[in-house]
Write a protein that holds these residues in place. Structure first.
Motif, PDB file in Angstrom:
ATOM      1  N   VAL A  67      12.718   4.640   1.296  1.00  0.00           N
ATOM      2  CA  VAL A  67      14.086   4.042   0.808  1.00  0.00           C
ATOM      3  C   VAL A  67      15.294   4.816   2.098  1.00  0.00           C
ATOM      4  O   VAL A  67      16.288   3.905   2.098  1.00  0.00           O
ATOM      5  CB  VAL A  67      14.150   4.907  -0.694  1.00  0.00           C
ATOM      6  N   LEU A  68      15.518   5.514   1.997  1.00  0.00           N
ATOM      7  CA  LEU A  68      16.103   6.459   3.554  1.00  0.00           C
ATOM      8  C   LEU A  68      15.792   5.787   4.463  1.00  0.00           C
ATOM      9  O   LEU A  68      16.856   6.437   5.235  1.00  0.00           O
ATOM     10  CB  LEU A  68      15.345   8.344   2.987  1.00  0.00           C
ATOM     11  N   THR A  69      14.900   5.374   5.190  1.00  0.00           N
ATOM     12  CA  THR A  69      14.892   4.735   6.157  1.00  0.00           C
ATOM     13  C   THR A  69      14.799   3.431   6.529  1.00  0.00           C
ATOM     14  O   THR A  69      15.027   2.710   7.210  1.00  0.00           O
ATOM     15  CB  THR A  69      13.755   5.659   6.940  1.00  0.00           C
ATOM     16  N   LEU A  70      15.603   2.172   5.602  1.00  0.00           N
ATOM     17  CA  LEU A  70      15.479   1.450   4.942  1.00  0.00           C
ATOM     18  C   LEU A  70      16.763   0.919   5.923  1.00  0.00           C
ATOM     19  O   LEU A  70      16.114   0.219   6.804  1.00  0.00           O
ATOM     20  CB  LEU A  70      15.598   1.184   3.508  1.00  0.00           C
ATOM     21  N   PRO A  71      17.864   1.506   6.012  1.00  0.00           N
ATOM     22  CA  PRO A  71      18.530   0.954   7.562  1.00  0.00           C
ATOM     23  C   PRO A  71      18.050   1.290   8.504  1.00  0.00           C
ATOM     24  O   PRO A  71      18.263   0.694   9.244  1.00  0.00           O
ATOM     25  CB  PRO A  71      19.876   1.911   6.897  1.00  0.00           C
ATOM     26  N   ALA A  72      17.331   2.839   8.933  1.00  0.00           N
ATOM     27  CA  ALA A  72      17.179   2.464   9.983  1.00  0.00           C
ATOM     28  C   ALA A  72      16.129   1.751  10.755  1.00  0.00           C
ATOM     29  O   ALA A  72      15.817   0.847  11.914  1.00  0.00           O
ATOM     30  CB  ALA A  72      16.643   4.250  10.406  1.00  0.00           C
ATOM     31  N   LEU A  81       4.401  -1.347   8.049  1.00  0.00           N
ATOM     32  CA  LEU A  81       5.265  -0.488   7.080  1.00  0.00           C
ATOM     33  C   LEU A  81       5.154  -1.835   6.048  1.00  0.00           C
ATOM     34  O   LEU A  81       5.489  -0.596   4.757  1.00  0.00           O
ATOM     35  CB  LEU A  81       6.162  -0.816   8.251  1.00  0.00           C
ATOM     36  N   ILE A  82       4.186  -2.941   6.267  1.00  0.00           N
ATOM     37  CA  ILE A  82       4.174  -3.822   5.055  1.00  0.00           C
ATOM     38  C   ILE A  82       3.470  -2.977   4.118  1.00  0.00           C
ATOM     39  O   ILE A  82       2.965  -3.526   3.117  1.00  0.00           O
ATOM     40  CB  ILE A  82       3.399  -5.043   5.799  1.00  0.00           C
ATOM     41  N   LEU A  83       1.736  -2.583   5.177  1.00  0.00           N
ATOM     42  CA  LEU A  83       0.949  -2.215   4.929  1.00  0.00           C
ATOM     43  C   LEU A  83       0.984  -1.193   3.950  1.00  0.00           C
ATOM     44  O   LEU A  83       0.837  -0.572   2.665  1.00  0.00           O
ATOM     45  CB  LEU A  83      -0.451  -1.728   5.785  1.00  0.00           C
ATOM     46  N   GLY A  84       1.935   0.294   3.931  1.00  0.00           N
ATOM     47  CA  GLY A  84       2.197   1.204   3.302  1.00  0.00           C
ATOM     48  C   GLY A  84       2.782   0.715   2.058  1.00  0.00           C
ATOM     49  O   GLY A  84       2.896   1.495   1.330  1.00  0.00           O
ATOM     50  N   VAL A  85       4.119  -0.146   1.794  1.00  0.00           N
ATOM     51  CA  VAL A  85       4.804  -0.953   0.734  1.00  0.00           C
ATOM     52  C   VAL A  85       3.306  -1.568  -0.112  1.00  0.00           C
ATOM     53  O   VAL A  85       3.298  -1.400  -1.343  1.00  0.00           O
ATOM     54  CB  VAL A  85       5.272  -1.433   0.737  1.00  0.00           C
ATOM     55  N   LEU A  86       2.670  -1.940   0.796  1.00  0.00           N
ATOM     56  CA  LEU A  86       0.957  -3.014   0.082  1.00  0.00           C
ATOM     57  C   LEU A  86       0.797  -1.595  -0.888  1.00  0.00           C
ATOM     58  O   LEU A  86       0.189  -1.218  -1.934  1.00  0.00           O
ATOM     59  CB  LEU A  86       0.302  -3.910   0.423  1.00  0.00           C
TER      60      LEU A  86
END
Length: 145
Positions: free
Chosen positions: A44-49, A86-91
């Protein structure tokens, strides 16, 4: 018996039994308990970056080839591997919260891709940190069923 992830059986001894050290049990338990929450907060914190990286990074792909084909290819591959990781991290998040093996497997694949990106980009510190994290992942995999 669950099916092994790609290279899991081959790598497991090097990060568990033959590892230079074992993480303490209370550290492993704390990792398993808090890692999903930490991962969610960091995402969430790195979403803008991440959004800036995807926007500017995509715009810079053609320019990266001005440094030569190897520089451009390295930049492009590192960017693709980072996005897939990143996608794998979300999954992995639902499985990590529920201590399911699928969460561990997605985290494992994300870490393998991160290591590949560090190798491609010649990032030694990233490679060392990634290997430590992979060792931790292997040492906590029994917590995920």
């Amino acid at each position: 018996m669950t099916q092994s992830a790609l290279l899991e059986t081959e790598l497991a001894p090097y990060f568990t039994v033959k590892a230079p050290f074992q993480f303490p049990i209370n550290f492993r338990e704390g990792f398993v308990k808090y890692w999903p929450v930490v991962t969610l907060i960091l995402m969430v914190l790195t979403l803008p970056a991440i959004l800036v990286f995807l926007g500017l990074g995509t715009a810079l792909v053609p320019i990266s080839f001005l440094g030569g084909a190897s520089v451009g290819l390295s930049y492009t591959l590192t960017m693709i591997l980072g996005l897939v990781g990143l996608i794998l991290g979300v999954l992995a998040l639902p499985g990590l919260f529920n201590r399911k093996r699928t969460g561990w497997v997605f985290s494992y694949y994300a870490q393998i891709l991160s290591l590949a990106g560090s190798l491609i980009g010649f990032h030694l510190i990233g490679l060392l940190i990634g290997l430590l994290f992979l060792m931790l992942l292997f040492q906590v995999r029994d917590y995920y069923r």
